[in-house]
Design an enzyme around this catalytic site. Structure first.
Site, PDB file in Angstrom:
ATOM      1  N   ASN A   1      32.869  42.984  34.921  1.00 28.83           N
ATOM      2  CA  ASN A   1      32.818  44.018  35.956  1.00 28.83           C
ATOM      3  C   ASN A   1      33.884  45.049  35.610  1.00 28.83           C
ATOM      4  O   ASN A   1      35.074  44.800  35.799  1.00 28.83           O
ATOM      5  CB  ASN A   1      33.083  43.375  37.325  1.00 28.83           C
ATOM      6  CG  ASN A   1      33.157  44.396  38.435  1.00 28.83           C
ATOM      7  OD1 ASN A   1      32.891  45.582  38.228  1.00 28.83           O
ATOM      8  ND2 ASN A   1      33.510  43.940  39.623  1.00 28.83           N
ATOM      9  N   TRP A   2      33.423  46.178  35.110  1.00 34.39           N
ATOM     10  CA  TRP A   2      34.382  47.188  34.626  1.00 34.39           C
ATOM     11  C   TRP A   2      34.990  48.009  35.769  1.00 34.39           C
ATOM     12  O   TRP A   2      35.875  48.823  35.536  1.00 34.39           O
ATOM     13  CB  TRP A   2      33.705  48.105  33.605  1.00 34.39           C
ATOM     14  CG  TRP A   2      33.316  47.416  32.324  1.00 34.39           C
ATOM     15  CD1 TRP A   2      33.460  46.081  32.002  1.00 34.39           C
ATOM     16  CD2 TRP A   2      32.714  48.019  31.159  1.00 34.39           C
ATOM     17  NE1 TRP A   2      32.994  45.837  30.738  1.00 34.39           N
ATOM     18  CE2 TRP A   2      32.525  47.000  30.198  1.00 34.39           C
ATOM     19  CE3 TRP A   2      32.319  49.324  30.848  1.00 34.39           C
ATOM     20  CZ2 TRP A   2      31.962  47.260  28.940  1.00 34.39           C
ATOM     21  CZ3 TRP A   2      31.746  49.579  29.602  1.00 34.39           C
ATOM     22  CH2 TRP A   2      31.577  48.545  28.661  1.00 34.39           C
ATOM     23  N   LYS A   3      34.464  47.827  36.964  1.00 35.68           N
ATOM     24  CA  LYS A   3      34.982  48.529  38.158  1.00 35.68           C
ATOM     25  C   LYS A   3      35.054  50.036  37.886  1.00 35.68           C
ATOM     26  O   LYS A   3      34.165  50.571  37.220  1.00 35.68           O
ATOM     27  CB  LYS A   3      36.320  47.916  38.586  1.00 35.68           C
ATOM     28  CG  LYS A   3      36.183  46.396  38.829  1.00 35.68           C
ATOM     29  CD  LYS A   3      37.351  45.767  39.536  1.00 35.68           C
ATOM     30  CE  LYS A   3      37.091  44.265  39.708  1.00 35.68           C
ATOM     31  NZ  LYS A   3      38.176  43.582  40.424  1.00 35.68           N
TER      32      LYS A   3
ATOM     33  N   HIS B   1      30.547  42.685  46.290  1.00 38.59           N
ATOM     34  CA  HIS B   1      31.900  42.409  45.782  1.00 38.59           C
ATOM     35  C   HIS B   1      32.897  42.611  46.922  1.00 38.59           C
ATOM     36  O   HIS B   1      32.707  43.490  47.767  1.00 38.59           O
ATOM     37  CB  HIS B   1      32.208  43.339  44.604  1.00 38.59           C
ATOM     38  CG  HIS B   1      33.447  42.950  43.867  1.00 38.59           C
ATOM     39  ND1 HIS B   1      34.709  43.215  44.351  1.00 38.59           N
ATOM     40  CD2 HIS B   1      33.627  42.297  42.699  1.00 38.59           C
ATOM     41  CE1 HIS B   1      35.600  42.734  43.502  1.00 38.59           C
ATOM     42  NE2 HIS B   1      34.972  42.179  42.497  1.00 38.59           N
TER      43      HIS B   1
ATOM     44  N   GLU C   1      34.442  34.582  44.230  1.00 35.64           N
ATOM     45  CA  GLU C   1      35.676  35.284  43.877  1.00 35.64           C
ATOM     46  C   GLU C   1      36.629  35.249  45.062  1.00 35.64           C
ATOM     47  O   GLU C   1      36.483  36.050  46.007  1.00 35.64           O
ATOM     48  CB  GLU C   1      35.373  36.745  43.512  1.00 35.64           C
ATOM     49  CG  GLU C   1      34.449  36.906  42.332  1.00 35.64           C
ATOM     50  CD  GLU C   1      34.611  38.262  41.680  1.00 35.64           C
ATOM     51  OE1 GLU C   1      34.795  38.284  40.458  1.00 35.64           O
ATOM     52  OE2 GLU C   1      34.580  39.286  42.382  1.00 35.64           O
TER      53      GLU C   1
ATOM     54  N   GLY D   1      42.685  40.244  40.398  1.00 37.55           N
ATOM     55  CA  GLY D   1      43.682  41.178  39.898  1.00 37.55           C
ATOM     56  C   GLY D   1      45.122  40.759  40.140  1.00 37.55           C
ATOM     57  O   GLY D   1      46.042  41.560  39.979  1.00 37.55           O
TER      58      GLY D   1
ATOM     59  N   SER E   1      40.983  36.684  38.119  1.00 38.53           N
ATOM     60  CA  SER E   1      42.043  36.442  37.130  1.00 38.53           C
ATOM     61  C   SER E   1      41.612  35.483  36.022  1.00 38.53           C
ATOM     62  O   SER E   1      42.421  34.681  35.547  1.00 38.53           O
ATOM     63  CB  SER E   1      43.330  35.952  37.812  1.00 38.53           C
ATOM     64  OG  SER E   1      43.845  36.963  38.672  1.00 38.53           O
TER      65      SER E   1
ATOM     66  N   GLY F   1      37.102  40.768  35.583  1.00 39.15           N
ATOM     67  CA  GLY F   1      37.495  42.142  35.855  1.00 39.15           C
ATOM     68  C   GLY F   1      38.369  42.683  34.741  1.00 39.15           C
ATOM     69  O   GLY F   1      37.898  43.135  33.698  1.00 39.15           O
ATOM     70  N   GLY F   2      39.678  42.630  34.947  1.00 38.89           N
ATOM     71  CA  GLY F   2      40.611  43.258  34.017  1.00 38.89           C
ATOM     72  C   GLY F   2      40.418  42.865  32.560  1.00 38.89           C
ATOM     73  O   GLY F   2      40.454  43.722  31.664  1.00 38.89           O
TER      74      GLY F   2
HETATM   75  P1  13P Z   1      40.067  40.262  37.741  1.00 39.40           P
HETATM   76  O1  13P Z   1      39.444  39.485  36.613  1.00 39.40           O
HETATM   77  O2  13P Z   1      40.725  41.525  37.294  1.00 39.40           O
HETATM   78  O3  13P Z   1      40.908  39.407  38.616  1.00 39.40           O
HETATM   79  O4  13P Z   1      38.832  40.766  38.669  1.00 39.40           O
HETATM   80  C1  13P Z   1      37.903  39.850  39.095  1.00 39.40           C
HETATM   81  C2  13P Z   1      36.789  40.587  39.732  1.00 39.40           C
HETATM   82  O5  13P Z   1      36.924  41.140  40.792  1.00 39.40           O
HETATM   83  C3  13P Z   1      35.502  40.638  39.004  1.00 39.40           C
HETATM   84  O6  13P Z   1      34.487  41.121  39.817  1.00 39.40           O
END
Ligand code: 13P
Length: 248
Positions: free
Chosen positions: A11-13, A96, A166, A172, A211, A232-233
């Site tokens: 998920n590149w947000k 999300h 999640e 994050g 994370s 995410g990150g």
């Molecule tokens: P992180 O991996 O940055 O914690 O984000 C998780 C997330 O929200 C994926 O949708």
């Protein structure tokens, strides 16, 4: 029901430029051969058309991060599931926690979006997860069960629907639940999905997100009823994303 093949979804947000997105997609595709997991990347919607040719013909799937529940109409700034499909997406993340928080999305809205996604031929990835206060109050499983019951439309399993657990407090932050807590939650998720979807619910992939990094991926992905990760990150760095997939 056989254990579903592991899915590692990125998920590149709301990050990066078009050029960044195309370069990241190309790097993921370049490293995708022979991995023990299906790969999916979900760029910002405005980058989909540019990224689609980079993943076309590869084993890397393309998804979006939200859609509207309506097929078309006067919804300024919104994007329909059909538009995402037309732009090359085959998947869409829905509900999300950042959308539930930023846009006050309800379970009912998430269910309507998932139904719209399925009608357009997209696989929905429905996200659920508790806040820290809810976990500390001992309500995590009940909260997540309630979100699931409200957010999964009829036919979800048959459409290839995916559930992502999640915990909001793990996103994050570098924090993750204990392995025991993930194991317990995913056992509950499977039971709830089977209850809601019937036997087809055994094929619904249950992702863990929050994370996930190369250093903790192997331990998390080895847990029972964890069928992948929503990242995410670490999905913004091709080598890290591929390392997570390699740990599957
Ligand atoms: P992180 O991996 O940055 O914690 O984000 C998780 C997330 O929200 C994926 O949708």
């Amino acid at each position: 029901m056989p254990v579903p093949r592991t899915l590692i979804a990125g998920n590149w947000k709301m990050h990066g430029t078009v050029a960044d997105a195309v370069a990241l997609a190309r790097a993921v595709v370049a490293g995708s051969a022979g991995l023990p997991a299906d790969l999916l990347i979900c760029p910002p919607v405005v980058h989909l058309l540019a990224v689609a040719p980079a993943v076309s013909g590869s084993a890397v799937g393309l998804g979006a991060q939200d859609c509207h529940a309506a097929g078309k109409g006067a919804h300024t700034g919104d994007v329909s599931a059909g538009m995402l499909r037309d732009a090359g997406a085959a998947w869409v993340i829905l509900g999300h926690s950042e959308r539930r928080a930023d846009h006050a999305e309800t379970d009912a809205q998430v269910a309507a979006k998932a139904a719209a996604a399925m009608a357009a031929g997209l696989c929905p990835i429905v996200c659920v997860g508790e806040t820290l206060a809810q976990r500390e109050a001992g309500e995590a499983e009940a909260v997540v069960a309630g979100q699931l019951a409200g957010s999964l439309p009829p036919g979800f399993a048959e459409a290839g629907g995916v559930v992502a657990y999640e915990p909001v407090w793990a996103i994050g932050t570098g924090l993750t639940p204990t392995e025991g807590d993930i194991r317990a939650m995913h056992a509950r998720l499977r039971a709830e999905v089977l209850g809601l979807c019937g036997p087809a619910g055994g094929g619904v992939r249950l992702l863990y997100g929050g994370s996930v990094k190369p250093g903790n991926a192997a331990a998390i992905l080895a847990l029972p009823e964890v069928n992948g990760a929503l990242v995410g990150g670490a999905a913004l760095v091709a080598a890290d994303f591929l390392a997570i997939a390699a740990a599957a």
